[in-house]
Design an enzyme around this catalytic site. Structure first.
Site, PDB file in Angstrom:
ATOM      1  N   GLY A  56      13.313  34.290  12.388  1.00 61.23           N
ATOM      2  CA  GLY A  56      14.390  34.186  13.370  1.00 61.23           C
ATOM      3  C   GLY A  56      13.981  34.943  14.618  1.00 61.23           C
ATOM      4  O   GLY A  56      13.018  35.710  14.582  1.00 61.23           O
ATOM      5  N   CYS A  83       8.642  36.441   7.777  1.00 60.29           N
ATOM      6  CA  CYS A  83       8.740  36.934   9.151  1.00 60.29           C
ATOM      7  C   CYS A  83      10.016  37.769   9.325  1.00 60.29           C
ATOM      8  O   CYS A  83      10.137  38.835   8.740  1.00 60.29           O
ATOM      9  CB  CYS A  83       8.650  35.771  10.135  1.00 60.29           C
ATOM     10  SG  CYS A  83       8.246  36.337  11.795  1.00 60.29           S
ATOM     11  N   TYR A  84      10.996  37.300  10.098  1.00 55.93           N
ATOM     12  CA  TYR A  84      12.230  38.090  10.261  1.00 55.93           C
ATOM     13  C   TYR A  84      12.823  38.436   8.897  1.00 55.93           C
ATOM     14  O   TYR A  84      13.297  39.558   8.671  1.00 55.93           O
ATOM     15  CB  TYR A  84      13.259  37.300  11.086  1.00 55.93           C
ATOM     16  CG  TYR A  84      14.541  38.078  11.327  1.00 55.93           C
ATOM     17  CD1 TYR A  84      14.621  39.020  12.343  1.00 55.93           C
ATOM     18  CD2 TYR A  84      15.663  37.878  10.517  1.00 55.93           C
ATOM     19  CE1 TYR A  84      15.789  39.744  12.552  1.00 55.93           C
ATOM     20  CE2 TYR A  84      16.822  38.596  10.721  1.00 55.93           C
ATOM     21  CZ  TYR A  84      16.887  39.527  11.745  1.00 55.93           C
ATOM     22  OH  TYR A  84      18.028  40.246  11.949  1.00 55.93           O
ATOM     23  N   HIS A 170       3.786  32.911   8.478  1.00 56.58           N
ATOM     24  CA  HIS A 170       4.586  31.721   8.140  1.00 56.58           C
ATOM     25  C   HIS A 170       3.823  30.813   7.172  1.00 56.58           C
ATOM     26  O   HIS A 170       3.029  29.980   7.611  1.00 56.58           O
ATOM     27  CB  HIS A 170       4.922  30.948   9.423  1.00 56.58           C
ATOM     28  CG  HIS A 170       5.904  31.663  10.288  1.00 56.58           C
ATOM     29  ND1 HIS A 170       7.265  31.511  10.142  1.00 56.58           N
ATOM     30  CD2 HIS A 170       5.720  32.558  11.288  1.00 56.58           C
ATOM     31  CE1 HIS A 170       7.884  32.278  11.020  1.00 56.58           C
ATOM     32  NE2 HIS A 170       6.971  32.927  11.726  1.00 56.58           N
ATOM     33  N   GLU A 172       4.866  28.288   5.712  1.00 57.99           N
ATOM     34  CA  GLU A 172       5.362  26.906   5.769  1.00 57.99           C
ATOM     35  C   GLU A 172       4.636  26.039   6.787  1.00 57.99           C
ATOM     36  O   GLU A 172       4.684  24.821   6.707  1.00 57.99           O
ATOM     37  CB  GLU A 172       6.873  26.905   6.065  1.00 57.99           C
ATOM     38  CG  GLU A 172       7.297  27.352   7.467  1.00 57.99           C
ATOM     39  CD  GLU A 172       7.388  28.870   7.630  1.00 57.99           C
ATOM     40  OE1 GLU A 172       6.805  29.595   6.801  1.00 57.99           O
ATOM     41  OE2 GLU A 172       8.011  29.332   8.608  1.00 57.99           O
ATOM     42  N   SER A 224      20.320  -1.799   9.809  1.00 62.80           N
ATOM     43  CA  SER A 224      19.645  -1.936  11.101  1.00 62.80           C
ATOM     44  C   SER A 224      18.207  -2.420  10.930  1.00 62.80           C
ATOM     45  O   SER A 224      17.565  -2.824  11.887  1.00 62.80           O
ATOM     46  CB  SER A 224      19.626  -0.585  11.818  1.00 62.80           C
ATOM     47  OG  SER A 224      18.714   0.278  11.161  1.00 62.80           O
ATOM     48  N   GLY A 225      17.695  -2.335   9.698  1.00 72.63           N
ATOM     49  CA  GLY A 225      16.286  -2.664   9.482  1.00 72.63           C
ATOM     50  C   GLY A 225      15.414  -1.434   9.603  1.00 72.63           C
ATOM     51  O   GLY A 225      14.225  -1.467   9.312  1.00 72.63           O
ATOM     52  N   GLY A 226      15.990  -0.313  10.022  1.00 74.22           N
ATOM     53  CA  GLY A 226      15.262   0.948  10.058  1.00 74.22           C
ATOM     54  C   GLY A 226      15.127   1.506   8.649  1.00 74.22           C
ATOM     55  O   GLY A 226      15.724   0.978   7.706  1.00 74.22           O
ATOM     56  N   VAL A 227      14.349   2.574   8.511  1.00 73.82           N
ATOM     57  CA  VAL A 227      14.035   3.091   7.182  1.00 73.82           C
ATOM     58  C   VAL A 227      15.305   3.561   6.455  1.00 73.82           C
ATOM     59  O   VAL A 227      15.546   3.182   5.308  1.00 73.82           O
ATOM     60  CB  VAL A 227      13.038   4.275   7.276  1.00 73.82           C
ATOM     61  CG1 VAL A 227      12.708   4.808   5.892  1.00 73.82           C
ATOM     62  CG2 VAL A 227      11.777   3.846   8.002  1.00 73.82           C
ATOM     63  N   ASP A 228      16.134   4.348   7.139  1.00 74.41           N
ATOM     64  CA  ASP A 228      17.253   4.977   6.434  1.00 74.41           C
ATOM     65  C   ASP A 228      18.269   3.956   5.926  1.00 74.41           C
ATOM     66  O   ASP A 228      18.657   3.981   4.760  1.00 74.41           O
ATOM     67  CB  ASP A 228      17.965   6.005   7.338  1.00 74.41           C
ATOM     68  CG  ASP A 228      16.996   7.052   7.846  1.00 74.41           C
ATOM     69  OD1 ASP A 228      15.916   7.195   7.241  1.00 74.41           O
ATOM     70  OD2 ASP A 228      17.307   7.722   8.851  1.00 74.41           O
ATOM     71  N   SER A 229      18.697   3.059   6.809  1.00 69.12           N
ATOM     72  CA  SER A 229      19.728   2.119   6.351  1.00 69.12           C
ATOM     73  C   SER A 229      19.141   1.133   5.337  1.00 69.12           C
ATOM     74  O   SER A 229      19.837   0.692   4.424  1.00 69.12           O
ATOM     75  CB  SER A 229      20.386   1.390   7.524  1.00 69.12           C
ATOM     76  OG  SER A 229      19.500   0.507   8.150  1.00 69.12           O
ATOM     77  N   SER A 230      17.855   0.817   5.455  1.00 68.70           N
ATOM     78  CA  SER A 230      17.238  -0.096   4.484  1.00 68.70           C
ATOM     79  C   SER A 230      17.187   0.541   3.099  1.00 68.70           C
ATOM     80  O   SER A 230      17.484  -0.108   2.091  1.00 68.70           O
ATOM     81  CB  SER A 230      15.807  -0.451   4.901  1.00 68.70           C
ATOM     82  OG  SER A 230      15.826  -1.149   6.111  1.00 68.70           O
ATOM     83  N   LYS A 370      13.064  12.930   5.638  1.00 67.24           N
ATOM     84  CA  LYS A 370      12.552  11.587   5.955  1.00 67.24           C
ATOM     85  C   LYS A 370      11.434  11.140   5.004  1.00 67.24           C
ATOM     86  O   LYS A 370      11.430  10.005   4.544  1.00 67.24           O
ATOM     87  CB  LYS A 370      12.020  11.599   7.391  1.00 67.24           C
ATOM     88  CG  LYS A 370      11.765  10.233   7.967  1.00 67.24           C
ATOM     89  CD  LYS A 370      13.058   9.613   8.409  1.00 67.24           C
ATOM     90  CE  LYS A 370      12.894   8.295   9.067  1.00 67.24           C
ATOM     91  NZ  LYS A 370      14.155   7.818   9.630  1.00 67.24           N
TER      92      LYS A 370
END
Ligand code: XMP
Length: 514
Positions: A56, A83-84, A170, A172, A224-230, A370
């Site tokens: 942070g 870190c923080y 870090h 990550e 929509s044909g996008g990844v999420d809605s598909s 994602k």
């Protein structure tokens, strides 16, 4: 749904905090982000097997610095401070944190101890990413130092008896070369996780849970044909089959062949559902005629979408559930998870709930990052080109055609874009790029073709690399690829006589041209 073992990331506002959760999940351990403000009771209620305190921007010794009830360290749950988080742990437990004589920033050689469970199977000298002004000068009583650098006497410390671990760097970020191993060590060696977060079992359990929740109710999904809605649609189709209706609107601003591809998959045999493809191309072109201003175009497209969706919903009658493809970063970025203050401004289906009569929203991907959504899509049998698809804006090609949208201009940008994508795939560059497309500038210039003078449009090619789409770099594309694409576009796409490559980063430009 049976609970997964869970690691909790307590967010103190650092910029890499979503990354921590992603890395832990890559170790097959479920991980959630919670703001430090949520307090100890919320942390206890989440029943985690391990806790990670994030970085942070603050200094622990300042009056208003974010803090924690020190009872956190007495709960018997392993804690890793980053870190923080590491400084706060040391500060609260009686160590001394102060401004470092020298700020440490960037890739730094860290010397690690072979004794620490965090550094098992990690090199004794390893490159880590540092970014701090303060440091732990003296660790808290009961802690021993397990790593140091030339400028930082306590790069890591631990109290093994109490299962408390602190790292100044870090783990990550990918610049920390063995960071993933360190996080793996924390969740497996220290927290004793078994690794039960796997996409195949997630998909299976989600389908069962959706089935139970929905019963014999009717479900409506804007696809929509996008990844999420598909992926959301595919999951619901497997759960409730023909109780699901998906509405896909072809607004005439899709990429080349996109409508056909979406219809083939969702209108085919693989997914049982009522699939409605609305051909609204002309309707959109009429609405957009003469409109030049980007935000006005966006508004028209969004409103028209809602109207069409509403019309279709009315035909179906009452629906019980509306599906939304919300994913975990949306949840965190709308301020519901950690400390992030970014509110997502681009939302494909924003506003829908006000217009459609339904009982409840279902968000089957709410817990996923994602890359996990893509993995879930593969488990559900969606083709690779669909699950690995790059982001595509809701207003589609309208924001890639500068000025007025006409069917002729849409065709030009579709054809140029298809060539660009094809050549990028041929050159094997796809996986290195975050987003790439062609835009049609509103500029015409003089050229010569054969013996004739031309006065035609310029196409702009764009390719960017980015992690979060908030900032981006223009990608270095080999000249030979640009040459091939250029020559194909000017030869194959009518009324284009110039091709430009956009070298601008974001900022100062944006990714899209409008
Ligand atoms: P910019 O152009 O703002 O784009 O740098 C960042 C990301 O957002 C996408 N984008 C949109 N997505 N509706 C959307 O659904 C929009 O109006 C919109 N504008 C930009 C863009 O494609 C990129 O991924």
């Amino acid at each position: 749904m049976a609970e997964n073992e869970k690691v909790l990331v307590v967010d103190f506002g650092g910029q890499y905090n979503q990354l921590i959760a992603r890395r832990v999940r890559e170790c097959n351990v479920y991980c959630e982000i919670i703001s430090y403000r949520a307090g100890l009771d919320a942390i206890r209620a989440a029943n985690p097997v391990g806790i990670i305190l994030t970085g942070g921007p603050n200094s622990v010794y300042l009056e208003d610095a974010p803090t924690m009830d020190p009872a956190l360290f007495e709960m018997g749950i392993p804690v890793l401070g980053i870190c923080y988080g590491s400084q706060l742990m040391s500060h609260l437990l009686g160590g001394h944190v102060c401004r470092a004589p020298e700020r440490e920033y960037g890739k730094t050689l860290v010397h690690t101890s072979s004794q620490s469970p965090i550094f098992q199977n990690v090199s004794r000298d390893t490159i880590c990413w540092m970014s701090h002004n303060d440091y732990i000068e003296t660790p808290a009583p009961g802690f021993m130092i397990t790593a140091y650098t030339d400028n930082c006497p306590v790069a890591a410390a631990e109290n093994r008896e109490k299962n408390l671990y602190a790292v100044q760097f870090h783990p990550e970020v990918l610049h920390t070369q063995e960071g993933k191993q360190m996080l793996h060590n924390f969740v497996y060696n220290v927290c004793g996780c078994k690794g039960d977060w796997k996409m195949d079992s997630f998909v299976e359990r989600s389908i069962a849970a959706l089935r139970e929740k929905i019963g014999d109710g009717k479900v409506l999904c804007a696809l929509s044909g996008g990844v999420d809605s598909s992926v959301a649609a595919a999951m619901l189709s497997k759960a409730v089959g023909s109780q699901l209706t998906c509405v896909f609107v072809d607004h005439g601003l899709l990429r080349k062949n996109e409508m056909e591809q979406v219809c083939e998959i969702f209108g085919g045999d693989e997914f049982e559902m009522n699939f409605i493809c609305v051909d609204a191309r002309q309707r959109y072109y009429d609405k957009l005629a003469g409109v030049e201003e980007p935000e006005k175009k966006r508004k028209i497209i969004g409103e028209e979408f809602i109207r069409i969706f509403e019309e279709e919903a009315k035909k179906i009658g009452r629906v019980d559930f509306l599906v939304q493809g919300t994913i975990y970063p949306d949840v965190v970025e709308s301020g519901l998870g950690g400390e992030s203050t970014v509110i997502k401004s681009h939302h494909n289906v924003g506003g829908l709930p006000d217009y459609v009569d339904f009982k409840e929203i279902v968000e089957p991907l709410r817990d996923l990052f994602k890359d996990e959504v893509r993995q879930a899509g593969r488990e559900l049998g969606l083709p690779e080109y669909l699950v690995s698809r790059q982001p595509f804006p809701g207003p589609g090609l309208a924001v890639r055609i500068i000025g007025e949208v006409t069917p002729e201009k849409v065709a030009m940008v579709q054809d140029a874009d298809a060539i660009w994508r094809e050549e990028i795939a041929k050159a094997g560059l796809e996986s290195q790029l975050s987003q790439y497309f062609a835009a049609l500038t509103n500029m015409r210039s003089v050229g010569v073709m054969g013996d004739e003078r031309t006065y035609d449009y310029a196409i702009a090619l764009r390719a960017v690399t980015t992690v979060d789409f908030m900032t981006a770099e223009s990608a270095e594309i080999p000249w030979s690829v640009l040459q091939t694409v250029t020559s194909r576009i000017v030869n194959e796409v009518k009324h284009v006589n110039r091709v430009l490559y956009d070298c601008t980063g974001k900022p100062p430009a944006t990714i899209e041209w409008e």
